[in-house]
Design an enzyme around this catalytic site. Structure first.
Site, PDB file in Angstrom:
ATOM      1  N   HIS A 146      42.126  34.169  41.535  1.00  0.00           N
ATOM      2  CA  HIS A 146      43.376  34.992  40.933  1.00  0.00           C
ATOM      3  C   HIS A 146      43.625  35.271  42.738  1.00  0.00           C
ATOM      4  CE1 HIS A 146      44.190  39.342  39.562  1.00  0.00           C
ATOM      5  NE2 HIS A 146      44.255  39.308  41.417  1.00  0.00           N
ATOM      6  N   GLU A 147      43.071  35.571  43.540  1.00  0.00           N
ATOM      7  CA  GLU A 147      43.937  35.269  44.720  1.00  0.00           C
ATOM      8  C   GLU A 147      44.488  33.874  45.031  1.00  0.00           C
ATOM      9  OE1 GLU A 147      44.327  38.072  45.865  1.00  0.00           O
ATOM     10  OE2 GLU A 147      43.123  39.655  44.804  1.00  0.00           O
ATOM     11  N   HIS A 150      48.091  34.507  42.948  1.00  0.00           N
ATOM     12  CA  HIS A 150      49.119  34.932  43.520  1.00  0.00           C
ATOM     13  C   HIS A 150      49.926  34.343  44.707  1.00  0.00           C
ATOM     14  CE1 HIS A 150      48.042  39.737  42.352  1.00  0.00           C
ATOM     15  NE2 HIS A 150      47.542  39.053  42.895  1.00  0.00           N
ATOM     16  N   GLU A 219      50.055  41.354  38.588  1.00  0.00           N
ATOM     17  CA  GLU A 219      48.317  41.127  38.686  1.00  0.00           C
ATOM     18  C   GLU A 219      48.339  40.591  37.126  1.00  0.00           C
ATOM     19  OE1 GLU A 219      45.299  42.052  40.754  1.00  0.00           O
ATOM     20  OE2 GLU A 219      47.154  42.231  41.913  1.00  0.00           O
TER      21      GLU A 219
END
Length: 288
Positions: A146-147, A150, A219
């Site tokens: 997920h990071e 980003h 997100e």
């Protein structure tokens, strides 16, 4: 670089359109009669301060994050867990087409993680000790994905530049309205600057709603990216684990939007929430 040029070009285009609009409809004379003065010069100054502050914040984001969160960078892994952490980020970064981020750990009982940095090839991924202690490796892998997503999406840069554009208009319109309300001040005096500050607070609150809306949107994108890099099952499982402590955060306000776990908002506060509710994020992943 493309994103920076795009936002600078956007600001320039807005300036040209605004100037043309004012000239075509004769608003320049009307604004002059109201005591506003040189709107083009004002917009240029607002851009310098609005975008300048945003660029500075973006440039020092990694440095600030390390110090505010007490991040310990893993330069030479000292155990198998750290070795796995670095190797996982390395593999995901390669798959995402970005440079290898710095990997770090910060002390916190709350399960959380964040990514920040000036560019896709100069970033930082950090996880909390609480995440490592309370989530299985599949979940941690999904959180890291997920990071990394980003970073690959350029979210930190886009967020910073969006804030810069909005800051520009907050400053610009605060001065415009203040000059219209206080014609005798002509852009000076303590009373005038008091009105400007009050207006900047009001306009800044409205601008923060836009920033928060984009933050919630990114997100969902990072969740989808995490599902791609790790797996949909692992990403859903990680978010379900985060539900146990969701709403808890010991991250400073300046860092809250960068964490995978955000704070909850009720009523109108939902407009200012940096993260969507976890149940909505999980539902979006399940719908695929």
């Amino acid at each position: 670089m493309k994103r920076i040029l795009l936002f600078l070009g956007t600001n320039l285009a807005i300036l040209l359109v605004l100037s043309a609009f004012i000239q075509i409809f004769g608003l320049d004379q009307w604004l002059a009669d109201k005591g506003v003065g040189n709107t083009t010069g004002l917009f240029v100054l607002a851009t310098v301060f609005g975008m300048g502050g945003s660029f500075i914040s973006l440039a020092i984001s990694k440095w600030m994050a390390k110090r505010m969160m007490g991040v310990r960078i893993i330069e030479n892994p000292s155990n198998a867990a750290e070795q796995w952490l670095v190797q996982t980020v390395q593999r995901q970064a390669r798959a995402a087409g970005i440079g290898m981020p710095e990997v770090g750990v910060f002390e916190s009982p709350v399960m959380n993680a964040f990514a920040t940095g000036m560019s896709r090839n100069d970033a930082l991924v950090a996880v909390s000790t609480g995440l490592l202690q309370n989530m299985d490796r599949d979940g941690v892998e999904a959180v890291l994905a997920h990071e990394v997503s980003h970073i690959a999406n350029g979210d930190m840069v886009t967020m910073g530049l969006l804030q810069g554009v909005l800051n520009t208009f907050v400053i610009f319109f605060a001065h415009i309205v203040a000059r219209m309300l206080m014609r005798d001040e002509r852009g000076g005096g303590l009373a005038y600057f008091g009105v400007v500050i009050a207006l900047e607070i009001v306009f800044g609150l409205l601008a923060s709603i836009i920033v928060a809306a984009f933050s919630r949107y990114r997100e969902y994108r990072a969740d989808a990216g995490g599902a791609h890099l790790a797996s949909r099952r692992k990403m859903i499982s990680a978010l379900e684990s985060l539900q146990k402590t969701y709403g808890q955060s010991d991250m400073p306000k300046e860092m809250a939007a960068f964490g995978i776990s955000g704070t909850l908002g009720q009523g109108l506060k939902k407009l200012f929430a940096s993260h969507p509710p976890l149940e909505q994020r999980i539902a979006a992943l399940k719908q695929g």
